[in-house]
Motif scaffolding. Sequence first.
Motif, mmCIF file in Angstrom:
data_model
loop_
_atom_site.group_PDB
_atom_site.id
_atom_site.type_symbol
_atom_site.label_atom_id
_atom_site.label_comp_id
_atom_site.label_asym_id
_atom_site.label_seq_id
_atom_site.Cartn_x
_atom_site.Cartn_y
_atom_site.Cartn_z
ATOM 1 N N TYR A 193 -3.979 2.259 -2.719
ATOM 2 C CA TYR A 193 -4.555 0.937 -2.956
ATOM 3 C C TYR A 193 -5.743 0.649 -2.050
ATOM 4 C CZ TYR A 193 -0.565 -0.350 -5.870
ATOM 5 O OH TYR A 193 0.373 -0.402 -6.854
ATOM 6 N N ASN A 194 -5.736 1.267 -0.874
ATOM 7 C CA ASN A 194 -6.815 0.979 0.066
ATOM 8 C C ASN A 194 -8.035 1.866 -0.149
ATOM 9 O OD1 ASN A 194 -5.927 3.427 0.958
ATOM 10 N ND2 ASN A 194 -5.206 2.719 2.960
ATOM 11 N N GLY A 195 -8.051 2.582 -1.287
ATOM 12 C CA GLY A 195 -9.211 3.409 -1.602
ATOM 13 C C GLY A 195 -9.192 4.755 -0.940
ATOM 14 N N GLY A 196 -8.023 5.200 -0.476
ATOM 15 C CA GLY A 196 -7.920 6.487 0.207
ATOM 16 C C GLY A 196 -7.954 7.660 -0.741
ATOM 17 N N LYS A 197 -7.421 8.785 -0.251
ATOM 18 C CA LYS A 197 -7.478 10.044 -0.981
ATOM 19 C C LYS A 197 -6.811 9.939 -2.344
ATOM 20 C CE LYS A 197 -4.719 13.296 0.315
ATOM 21 N NZ LYS A 197 -4.066 14.345 1.109
ATOM 22 N N LEU A 212 -4.054 9.152 -9.132
ATOM 23 C CA LEU A 212 -3.098 8.403 -8.330
ATOM 24 C C LEU A 212 -3.761 8.127 -6.996
ATOM 25 C CD1 LEU A 212 0.200 10.347 -9.118
ATOM 26 C CD2 LEU A 212 -0.435 8.084 -9.914
ATOM 27 N N ARG A 213 -4.394 6.992 -6.874
ATOM 28 C CA ARG A 213 -5.177 6.663 -5.690
ATOM 29 C C ARG A 213 -4.446 5.617 -4.859
ATOM 30 N NH1 ARG A 213 -10.384 7.105 -4.036
ATOM 31 N NH2 ARG A 213 -11.046 8.031 -5.993
ATOM 32 N N SER A 241 0.827 -1.205 0.000
ATOM 33 C CA SER A 241 0.000 0.000 0.000
ATOM 34 C C SER A 241 0.862 1.256 0.000
ATOM 35 C CB SER A 241 -0.907 -0.005 1.230
ATOM 36 O OG SER A 241 -1.693 1.159 1.270
ATOM 37 N N TYR A 242 0.556 2.179 -0.902
ATOM 38 C CA TYR A 242 1.219 3.481 -0.963
ATOM 39 C C TYR A 242 0.135 4.550 -0.954
ATOM 40 C CZ TYR A 242 5.088 0.644 -2.853
ATOM 41 O OH TYR A 242 6.052 -0.296 -3.044
ATOM 42 N N SER A 243 0.382 5.619 -0.229
ATOM 43 C CA SER A 243 -0.591 6.713 -0.195
ATOM 44 C C SER A 243 -0.548 7.481 -1.509
ATOM 45 C CB SER A 243 -0.296 7.660 0.964
ATOM 46 O OG SER A 243 0.899 8.381 0.708
ATOM 47 N N ALA A 244 -1.651 8.165 -1.812
ATOM 48 C CA ALA A 244 -1.706 8.972 -3.029
ATOM 49 C C ALA A 244 -0.661 10.079 -2.980
ATOM 50 C CB ALA A 244 -3.107 9.561 -3.189
ATOM 51 N N GLU A 245 -0.453 10.647 -1.796
ATOM 52 C CA GLU A 245 0.519 11.732 -1.655
ATOM 53 C C GLU A 245 1.934 11.230 -1.924
ATOM 54 O OE1 GLU A 245 0.906 13.388 2.251
ATOM 55 O OE2 GLU A 245 1.526 15.340 1.456
ATOM 56 N N ALA A 284 -1.391 22.470 -0.042
ATOM 57 C CA ALA A 284 -1.963 23.580 -0.806
ATOM 58 C C ALA A 284 -2.740 23.063 -2.010
ATOM 59 C CB ALA A 284 -0.857 24.533 -1.245
ATOM 60 N N ALA A 285 -2.202 22.072 -2.694
ATOM 61 C CA ALA A 285 -2.885 21.511 -3.860
ATOM 62 C C ALA A 285 -4.221 20.908 -3.467
ATOM 63 C CB ALA A 285 -1.997 20.458 -4.524
ATOM 64 N N ASP A 286 -4.230 20.208 -2.325
ATOM 65 C CA ASP A 286 -5.455 19.574 -1.860
ATOM 66 C C ASP A 286 -6.485 20.622 -1.433
ATOM 67 O OD1 ASP A 286 -7.009 17.199 -1.005
ATOM 68 O OD2 ASP A 286 -6.671 17.989 1.001
ATOM 69 N N GLN A 287 -6.047 21.649 -0.724
ATOM 70 C CA GLN A 287 -6.982 22.659 -0.223
ATOM 71 C C GLN A 287 -7.603 23.492 -1.336
ATOM 72 O OE1 GLN A 287 -5.895 24.761 3.309
ATOM 73 N NE2 GLN A 287 -6.983 26.623 2.756
ATOM 74 N N PHE A 288 -6.800 23.836 -2.343
ATOM 75 C CA PHE A 288 -7.297 24.714 -3.395
ATOM 76 C C PHE A 288 -7.730 23.969 -4.659
ATOM 77 C CE2 PHE A 288 -4.693 27.450 -0.705
ATOM 78 C CZ PHE A 288 -5.512 28.565 -0.567
ATOM 79 N N LYS A 289 -7.674 22.630 -4.613
ATOM 80 C CA LYS A 289 -8.146 21.792 -5.717
ATOM 81 C C LYS A 289 -7.411 22.090 -7.025
ATOM 82 C CE LYS A 289 -11.009 20.179 -2.752
ATOM 83 N NZ LYS A 289 -10.618 18.930 -2.047
#
Length: 225
Positions: A113-117, A110-111, A62-66, A148-153
Amino acid sequence: MPNKKLTDVEKLAIVQEIEGGHIGINAAVRKFGFSKSTLMKWRNRYRLYGMEGLAIRTCNRSYSAELKLQAVMDYFRGELSQYQIIDKYKISSRTQLADWIKKYNGHSSLRAYNGGKTAMTKGRSTTWQERLDIVLHCLANGQDYSQAADQFKVSYQQVYGWVKKYEAGGPEALRDGRGRKKAPEELTEADQQKLAMRKLEYEVERLRAENVFLKKLQEFQRGRR
């Protein structure tokens, strides 16, 4: 190349022979019949994860999207080799990294594997004022491009590029590039006042965040006495 699937113990014996300096990669290719890329993958997994890295996996790590997005950005910046990126983020293989790069270039998600962000890989249109707000927010929060990317989409790459432009040329460098940039003195007095106010607001926000952190740190230190 052999079709036989080795156990993790058999892989370990080969890797330890290479790591111990008893045999080189090319000689190991000839001796054991596996490709150079396969042997290097085993060696890298062993260095990163130990015996666990050589185990036959039935599911993806599992790797996070970030993390995926940060690894891809490191690749595009060109400051690290693919193997250095793999070591930095503990990625299982170059194939895995190449897949993330392909998805990023194709604007796929880039999601985790566990369906996270999901990390945004495709940017959106923005105004000059939005870009300035995003840059000042990012700078006030320790240049956390992902936050910042996440907050401002917007995309990570957009934030990174805007911050670098701002650092090199100031607010006017963030305007759409269709010719020369306005000099700071060409800003109207109202624009200059708005810019100064926004800078002040973000500086206050940064100082407030630092103050909260210091209070928590002091509480933690008192609790350990």
